[in-house]
Design a protein around this motif. Structure first.
Motif, PDB file in Angstrom:
ATOM      1  N   ASP A 529       1.454  -1.253   0.233  1.00 54.98           N
ATOM      2  CA  ASP A 529       0.440   0.397   0.073  1.00 54.98           C
ATOM      3  C   ASP A 529       1.212   1.253   0.174  1.00 54.98           C
ATOM      4  OD1 ASP A 529      -2.314  -1.264   0.389  1.00 54.98           O
ATOM      5  OD2 ASP A 529      -2.233  -1.896   1.955  1.00 54.98           O
ATOM      6  N   THR A 532       0.000   3.328  -2.924  1.00 52.51           N
ATOM      7  CA  THR A 532      -1.392   3.783  -2.716  1.00 52.51           C
ATOM      8  C   THR A 532      -1.474   5.401  -1.316  1.00 52.51           C
ATOM      9  OG1 THR A 532      -1.808   1.947  -3.023  1.00 52.51           O
ATOM     10  CG2 THR A 532      -3.282   3.216  -2.851  1.00 52.51           C
ATOM     11  N   LYS A 536      -1.978   9.316  -1.941  1.00 54.95           N
ATOM     12  CA  LYS A 536      -2.802  10.133  -1.282  1.00 54.95           C
ATOM     13  C   LYS A 536      -2.078  11.531  -0.849  1.00 54.95           C
ATOM     14  CE  LYS A 536      -5.598   7.059   0.470  1.00 54.95           C
ATOM     15  NZ  LYS A 536      -6.333   6.119   1.219  1.00 54.95           N
TER      16      LYS A 536
END
Lengths: 544, 326
Positions: A529, A532, A536
């Motif tokens: 992750d 990602t 973000k």
């Protein structure tokens, strides 16, 4: 796209017991020794392994393509119900560039220097008569935009040498996407890029693959990178499969010991220490190539005695140029270099033999840094004779002593560089530097060309030598994991300027200067992750 | 100013400088020729006074540097001086201007060279590209073997073989190529066919092999692999992706061979009695006709420099890195 999405989950590519041979030393040798894999529509499979594992060969094999000197010997390669291995090339060409596309490692080399980007992007679709030229061009612009290339309307009219490496890599993904293929082979697409560039390229590639529901095989040697891209990971070694698992599963509990060794460098830890006794000080140095190209701006770096200073930065940051100034290969325009309290002459030829002896250098490419026709004995013996006047039996004895220091033995005396492995070559280069009994060794990306396990060995050796001999290192690298492993102090460079210098623990703890933040956060982590979350975070920061 | 214009101007100036150096070399080389024109014309029996008077008339009594500057000064204004032959120490001056002597010969030489080039260059390119395309095939091997044979055979031998088969055993083509200005173009071509064919055989091999090598050299490039993986056919790969990057070395070797067509064809001229500059120069050396020798040598050097300049320019304009700077 809707029918494609509906079909997600069907098997797109199936390889069964594939054997690929390569011709070397007058005979056929197995490069891929019976590997099987299955890929479903819209799925991304990561192929990981070290150099020589056969990753690229297998990836190209999935297209039914064998490089010159290779052959698809046996097994089945079934793409969407079509057997590719035995199919004549004339027929396979109909699939290549339309239903299966390839993204090469170095976009700078894989784009033809003679044609504009746009012409190359639409070439395959156009030649296959899939679309009209006008449509193809409009679509290419849309893809450039999707890949977040600057000025997508006009960038296609540029020649490959007119855009940066990261942009080229994105343009190449756009080129692969142009025909909306079912399968893309990504062959180490970000290996040649700086970490800060890599993040954006990875993100746009991942978006494109998701958007068009394309299946992909992602080849790399970097586990952290593949973790961001792949649904499943297959580990290859010497042409054989070690293990295959879902990405999260693999990262959490790798089964095979070889897989664990793939992130071994990250396991070295060193307590940073410093000292007020500086062996070398770079003071306010400006340097330039030619008259106009100024690459260093008021650079000051201090090297504490017996310690390791890592200089980090991306390509073009001036870190290698700083090393050239220290060695005297590039006389600075302004400023000076002070060694053991005495200013060094800016030019190499005016330095004393003693000064030359005290500063030695180890290079990135051990291959090209050694004369291929000299034996190990001659390579290490040369500085012994030049600096210390050792000859004959005494020289040989000293060479053997040095070989023991680098954890090799006298069996290597008469070997030629061509008969050594990559790690052994780098060890010989270290021994050659040690032969001069230096106080300071400049290591320029010495582990970048090596596999993880070998890197670990070299770094441990360098640390041990420092403990035993008290030698100081300037360690130039772009790899943060290496920096973590070996350094006491860190210097961050950006665009020819020093961003900051300090103890490792201090540099690596927030708050960071803006560039250090960007650099450190761009280093991929072993967390699926990571990308990602990072994107973000960055988006929020921008918005906020 | 566009960098290409700048480069071309630089190269041109360099070419002029080279030509100046060559003029120095030609002039000094001629000083080392044994004997002199005076003795060569008047013979052993001439008295010293006659020879001295003759030398004075031709200006040979002046110091070398003066003669050099007279010559170069004339050349710059387009005056190559007068031929030594046809003069006599007494009576009328029947000598001819060097320009009048060389011009028609020059025309013939350039005619033969262009005719050969028009056949040989496209042929060599075609053979080079096709052998690269079908490398290691039987076609490739046959073409290589044949061209190697022709390049390894002395050109006079090739010439005599062609005469034997095409002019003697079968009377298809004339063995004498004694063309002159009064002939029609068709007649000139017919007469020059054999020397042109000989020269073609001699130069095609070199150009074809270099074209083939330049293309094959590029086939290992990543962008060629990329082109294949885009599904392009072998022909598209070579014509679109390899050839555009191979022009520089190909242009160089073509220039080299075209220069040879102008400056190195004296043997072929002799065999076919072709009235070109080569023969004129050889005759002039034999009779110590210094102005003619100098003018021919300078013309040869100029041709060589100009052709290489053109090759360089082709190399530059086919390189997008220079044509389209960052």
């Amino acid at each position: 796209m809707s029918n494609k999405a509906a079909a997600k989950g069907d098997i797109l590519l199936e390889m069964k017991d594939v054997v690929i041979d390569g011709f070397a030393d007058e005979r056929w040798n197995e490069i891929i020794k019976g590997v099987s894999l299955t890929l479903r529509r819209g799925e991304v499979l990561g192929l990981i392994g070290e150099s020589g594992a056969g990753k690229s060969t297998l990836g190209l094999g999935a297209m039914g393509f064998a490089r010159p000197g290779c052959r698809l010997t046996s097994g089945e390669i079934i793409f969407d119900g079509i057997e590719l291995r035995t199919m004549p090339e004339r027929k396979k060409r109909k699939l290549w560039g339309t239903r299966i596309a390839y993204v090469a490692q170095s976009a700078a080399a894989a784009f033809n220097p003679a044609h504009r980007l746009l012409d190359q992007t639409i070439e395959a679709s156009l030649r296959k008569g899939l679309v009209s030229e006008k449509e193809a061009k409009l679509d290419a612009v849309a893809l450039y935009r999707a890949m977040q290339l600057p000025d997508p309307e006009h960038i296609g009219f540029r020649f490959p040498h007119q855009v940066s490496g990261g942009q080229l890599q994105r343009a190449m993904t756009a080129m692969a996407m142009a025909s909306r293929p079912d399968l893309i082979i990504f062959d180490e697409p970000t290996t040649a890029l700086d970490v800060t560039t890599q993040v954006n390229v990875l993100a746009s590639m991942r978006d494109a693959v998701e958007q068009f529901n394309t299946a992909a095989i992602y080849i790399t040697h970097d586990l952290a990178v593949v973790a961001q891209m792949a649904d499943r990971i297959k580990v290859l070694r010497y042409g054989e499969e070690m293990e295959e698992a879902e990405t999260r599963e693999m990262l959490k509990s790798p089964k095979h010991p070889y897989t664990k060794s793939l992130w071994s460098v990250r396991s070295i830890h060193k307590e940073p220490k410093t000292s007020d006794d500086y062996i070398l000080e770079i003071q306010g140095v400006d340097a330039a190539y030619g008259k106009d190209v100024k690459v260093l701006h008021d650079v000051s770096i201090s090297i504490p005695r017996g310690k390791t200073v890592a200089i980090v930065g991306e390509s073009g940051s001036g870190k290698s140029t700083a090393a050239r100034v220290v060695t005297g290969l590039l006389p600075p325009v302004k400023g000076q270099v002070v060694f053991n309290g005495t200013p060094l002459s800016p030019e190499l030829k005016h330095r004393s033999k003693d000064q030359l002896q005290r500063i030695q250098m180890i290079y990135q490419m051990a291959d090209t840094a050694m004369n291929p026709r000299h034996t190990v004995k001659e390579i290490i013996g040369r500085p012994l004779e030049f600096y210390l006047g050792l000859k004959g039996a005494r020289q040989e004895q000293k060479v053997i002593e040095l070989l023991h220091k680098i954890e090799l033995d006298e069996g290597f005396l008469d070997r030629l560089p061509g008969e050594l492995s990559g790690g052994q070559k780098q060890r010989i280069c270290i021994a050659r530097a040690l032969a001069a009994e230096p106080e300071l060794i400049i290591c320029d990306e010495v582990t970048s060309a090596l596999d993880q396990i070998v890197q670990e060995g070299i770094l441990k050796l360098l640390l041990k030598l420092q403990e035993d001999l008290g030698v100081s290192y300037i360690f130039i690298t772009h790899d943060i994991a290496t920096v973590q492993a070996i350094s006491d102090e860190i210097v961050v460079m950006y665009q020819g300027k020093v961003v900051e210098q300090g103890l490792k623990t201090q540099i690596m703890t927030p708050p960071y200067p803006e560039y250090t933040q960007l650099l450190l956060s761009s280093v991929p982590e072993m967390d699926p992750d990571w990308l990602t979350n990072l994107l973000k975070e960055r988006a929020e920061k921008k918005a906020g | 100013m566009h960098p290409i214009v700048k480069t071309v101007i630089q190269r041109l100036m360099l070419g002029v400088f080279t030509l100046f150096l060559v003029s120095l070399i030609i002039f000094s080389a001629i000083q080392f020729l044994p004997g002199d024109f005076g003795e060569a014309v008047l013979g052993q029996s001439a008295t010293e006074d006659t020879v001295a008077a003759f030398r004075k008339e031709l200006g040979l009594d002046q110091p070398a540097y003066k003669r050099y500057f007279n010559w170069v000064g004339g050349v710059v204004q387009g005056d190559f001086g007068s031929s030594f032959s046809g003069r006599a120490s007494s009576g009328v001056d029947r000598s001819r201007k060097v320009v009048d002597l060389i011009a028609p010969r020059l025309e013939n030489t350039l005619f033969l060279a262009s005719m050969t080039a028009l056949i040989a260059v496209p042929l060599a390119l075609f053979l080079g590209i096709t052998t690269a395309l079908y490398r290691n095939s039987i076609y490739d091997r046959v073409v290589n073997a044949v061209t190697l044979t022709t390049i390894a055979t002395p050109e006079f031998f090739v010439a005599y073989i062609l005469i034997l088969f095409l002019a003697s055993l079968n009377q298809w083509l004339p063995s004498l190529a004694n063309i002159d200005a009064s002939m029609s173009l068709g007649e000139k071509i017919y007469k020059s066919a054999l020397p042109s064919l000989t020269l073609t055989l001699v130069i095609v091999a070199h150009m074809m092999r270099m074209t083939r090598a330049a293309i094959i050299n590029l086939l290992a490039s990543p962008y060629i692999e990329m082109a294949r993986l885009k599904g392009l056919s072998s022909r598209q790969v070579i014509l679109r992706h390899a050839l555009p990057n191979a022009w520089a070395p190909i242009a160089t070797v073509i220039a080299f061979n075209l220069a040879y067509l102008v400056v190195g064809v004296v043997i072929v001229e002799v065999v076919f009695v072709y009235p070109g500059v080569g023969q004129l120069m050889v005759d002039a050396v034999r009779t110590r006709d210094i102005p003619v020798v100098q003018a021919s040598a300078l013309f040869f050097a100029g041709t060589y420099i100009m052709l290489n300049l053109i090759a360089d320019i082709i190399g530059i304009i086919t390189n997008p890195r220079i044509l389209h700077p960052r």
